[in-house]
Scaffold this active site. Structure first.
Site, short mmCIF file in Angstrom:
data_model
loop_
_atom_site.label_atom_id
_atom_site.label_comp_id
_atom_site.label_asym_id
_atom_site.label_seq_id
_atom_site.Cartn_x
_atom_site.Cartn_y
_atom_site.Cartn_z
N HIS A 1 -8.09 -4.89 -1.00
CA HIS A 1 -6.81 -4.27 -0.69
C HIS A 1 -5.86 -5.21 0.04
CE1 HIS A 1 -4.11 -0.95 -0.52
NE2 HIS A 1 -4.12 -0.87 0.80
N SER B 1 0.85 -1.19 0.00
CA SER B 1 0.00 0.00 0.00
C SER B 1 0.89 1.24 0.00
CB SER B 1 -0.94 -0.04 1.20
OG SER B 1 -1.93 0.95 1.09
#
Length: 690
Positions: free
Chosen positions: A664, A549
């Protein structure tokens, strides 16, 4: 149709030959992703060594010996969400505290996600439950298709253990939903065109009455298109029932109002960049900047307390519960019925303190220690039921110390061990140490090193350096059976770098690397790498770097700005195209962190940490693996797709894997998680052993 893009975006559209990959679900684009996946699997994921690595990680993730962490809901039951080999999508289950204390508790299944997914023909991923207090009979269950942030919401009956026929139900969206009472919800969702912000979150929150169509819900508040999101909720604590509305302008600035029974909103007058929390009669405030109010100045990173009703009436009498210094920061806090537990970090190692408010609400709070963590470990405590009692759970964990769960009652002696996590690797062969590197501007940057006890400082040790460095999130010592098996057991050195941008030293540590100062995260990470090399722990040929991320963005920058320091890099679910990031998935929500590339003056500094922009010929880049997920609607797969395509076009050694599910986290179950983890470790081992 006329485009609203600024001139530099028009120019980039003309120059960027990989823009076609931004169609996330296009058939051509998915075919491209599958083709790249096949190449990566063939090269790195089809050997007996990979199978053993993956199986070792999966055994950890599926182990029945893991601690089933629980949450108390209602007067009797403790709930746990559990995944294992027999329940890959998971079961939501419950037990009593007496039963939970046993080595092998008896569990009652409340909701079987595997069975539900099969019945619905959907790849459901559990997103949690919001249960209506104080009865705790009805819950709002959130379920995601394939792991995306967007989810559906359905009303569930905890006694009947089934969904409520004709009950509240919301279609797939990035919902913010919560109970007002049994017949009303606060709903922020996709109400149609114009109802979502530029960050892809709800702009409008409404009050929805049972038995009426969603279209008839009454608007409570509307934010701006440029805001991040809005929401509303009720605190149903008996005797302190209150309604609140929040407008999140950006990731760090928000406004909160108290909503009266007449619908009138009264703003809670605290700095927009502070965190505030109201529990019963108390309001706690954490200012991110120094705050002068009521004739006093309070330091950034402090924790302040005030009587909420008095504060709303205009009194500005604040009590300092915590004040940071150069080496300490507040990590977290938690209420019990009569006390407040503070979790404080000193050089990234925890200490706990119990604070007791004065009985009359005036005067100093009583302070006493609840204990500190063993050397280079993490200790954390949280109240079990802040409305009922002073019981708390406490966990202790370290890089080489499996997690231990304790239960205790404040003021009633030492906590007692209730659960122990097993050892998944031989920790006796390793040692943990903490070191400090000196960054480019002279800042001392701490890092943890986990290495074999018989380590030879000859520069040949395969070393994996990990960091995050963003959003005020600290990285603390924690046990990972997966890392132990996949890296430490194989003879590797593992390093966690506590770089600026994180929260290891509170807001100041984070703010030091915002926007125009973003390159400090890279300088800090490079300083740790250089320190490892100078100490003879490793050398560039044997040093790998990994992050996900925001940490994946960091990896992209280490690849393009410091390629000489690494033998291989793994960038997971990453931001990489910082010129286009605000136009991709939820990217606009992070402008406060990185800046706005559509503003020419801000693009001038953003371009310095945009890996996609900075990838160019002649960098001598190390091999790199980009991993992502099609269903990631937060960062999105576009960044990794485009970066890999550009790196390949430039002739670099680049690999790519896109999980078609996973959100994610890039995985929807333990098997997918084990594969994705094993792929990253296998990639690094291939390139760092030589």
């Amino acid at each position: 149709m006329t485009s609203s893009l600024p001139p530099q975006q028009h120019q980039q559209q003309d120059e960027d030959e990989n823009l076609w990959l931004e169609d996330i679900d296009g058939e051509k684009q998915l075919a491209w992703a599958r083709a790249q996946n096949a190449i990566t699997v063939q090269a790195y994921a089809q050997s007996p060594a990979f199978e053993a690595l993956q199986q070792g990680i999966l055994e950890v993730l599926d182990s029945d010996e893991r601690i089933p962490m629980v949450r108390k809901i209602g007067p009797r039951f403790f709930y746990n969400f559990w995944r294992d080999k027999e329940n890959p999508k998971g079961i939501w289950r419950r037990t009593t505290l007496d039963e939970y204390r046993k080595p092998r508790p008896e569990w009652e299944t409340v909701l079987d996600i595997d069975a539900l997914a099969a019945a619905d023909g959907e790849n459901w991923v559990w997103h949690g439950a919001d249960c209506l207090e104080p009865e705790y009979r009805r819950c709002l269950i959130s379920l995601s298709r394939g792991g995306a942030d967007a989810d559906v919401v359905r009303e569930f009956d905890l006694e009947a253990k089934q969904f409520v026929e004709g009950g509240f139900s919301l279609p797939e969206a990035k919902n913010h939903v919560g109970w007002k009472d049994i017949d009303h919800l606060y709903v922020a969702t996709d109400f149609g065109p114009g109802s979502m912000t530029s960050s892809s979150y709800p702009r409008i929150v409404k009050e929805w009455r049972r038995g009426t169509p969603l279209e008839s819900a009454v608007t409570v508040y509307e934010g701006l298109h440029e805001d991040m999101s809005v929401s509303a909720w009720r605190d149903n604590t008996p005797g302190f029932e209150r309604d609140f509305v929040s407008r999140q302008m950006d990731f760090y600035e928000s406004e909160t109002w108290l909503r009266g029974t007449d619908g009138k909103l009264v703003k809670i007058d605290v700095p927009d960049d502070s965190n505030s929390d109201i529990t019963r009669e108390w309001m706690l405030v954490e200012p991110r900047e120094d705050w002068t109010v009521g004739g006093a100045t309070y330091r950034s990173g402090s924790l302040l307390a005030a009587k909420f009703d008095d504060y709303m009436a205009g009194r500005r009498e604040l009590t300092v519960l915590f004040e940071p210094d150069d080496t300490t920061a507040l990590d977290d806090y938690s209420w019990t019925r009569n006390h407040l537990v503070l979790n404080v970090m000193h050089d990234v190692v925890n200490q706990l303190e119990v604070l007791t408010p004065p009985a009359d609400g005036k005067g100093p709070w009583k302070r006493e220690s609840l204990g500190g963590a063993p050397a280079l470990s993490t200790i954390a405590a949280g109240g079990i039921d802040e409305d009922e009692n002073d019981d708390y759970f406490l966990t202790v964990s370290g890089f080489l110390q499996p997690t231990t769960l304790y239960i205790g009652t404040i003021g009633q002696g030492e906590p007692q061990v209730i659960k122990d996590s097993p050892s998944f690797f031989d920790a006796s062969r390793h040692r943990v140490s903490q070191h400090f590197a000196t960054s480019k501007d002279g800042t001392r940057v701490p890092y943890f090193e986990i290495a074999p006890k018989d380590l030879k400082a000859d520069g040949t040790n395969p070393t994996l350096q990990y960091a995050y460095g963003g959003f005020e999130i600290p990285l603390q010592p924690a046990y990972s059976g997966s890392i132990g098996r996949a890296w430490l057991d194989q003879g590797g050195v593992y390093v966690v770098a506590n770089i600026r941008g994180g929260g290891e030293y509170g807001p100041r540590w984070h703010q030091a690397a915002l926007q125009e100062n973003r390159l400090r995260t890279c300088e800090d990470f490079a300083a740790v790498s250089e320190d490892l090399i100078a100490r003879g722990i490793t050398s560039p040929a044997h040093l790998g770097a990994m992050g996900g991320s925001n940490g994946g963005l960091l990896m992209g920058n280490m690849l393009t700005l410091y390629p000489h320091l690494y033998g291989a890099i793994v960038s997971e679910v990453a931001l990489l195209d910082m010129r286009r990031y605000t136009h991709l998935s939820a990217g606009a929500s992070w402008i406060a962190e990185y800046g706005d590339p559509d503003q020419p003056e801000e693009w001038e500094f953003i371009r310095t940490f945009s890996p996609y922009e900075n990838a160019r010929p002649g960098l001598a880049c190390p091999p790199v693996l980009f991993t992502t997920s099609t269903r990631d609607d937060r960062v999105g797969p576009v960044h990794a797709r485009k970066m890999h395509a550009k790196m390949k076009a430039l002739g670099y050694d680049s690999s790519f894997y896109e999980n078609l599910e996973g959100g994610h986290s890039a995985a929807t179950d333990n098997k997918e998680s084990a594969f994705m983890d094993a792929l990253g470790y296998a990639y690094l081992w291939r390139h760092l052993r030589n």
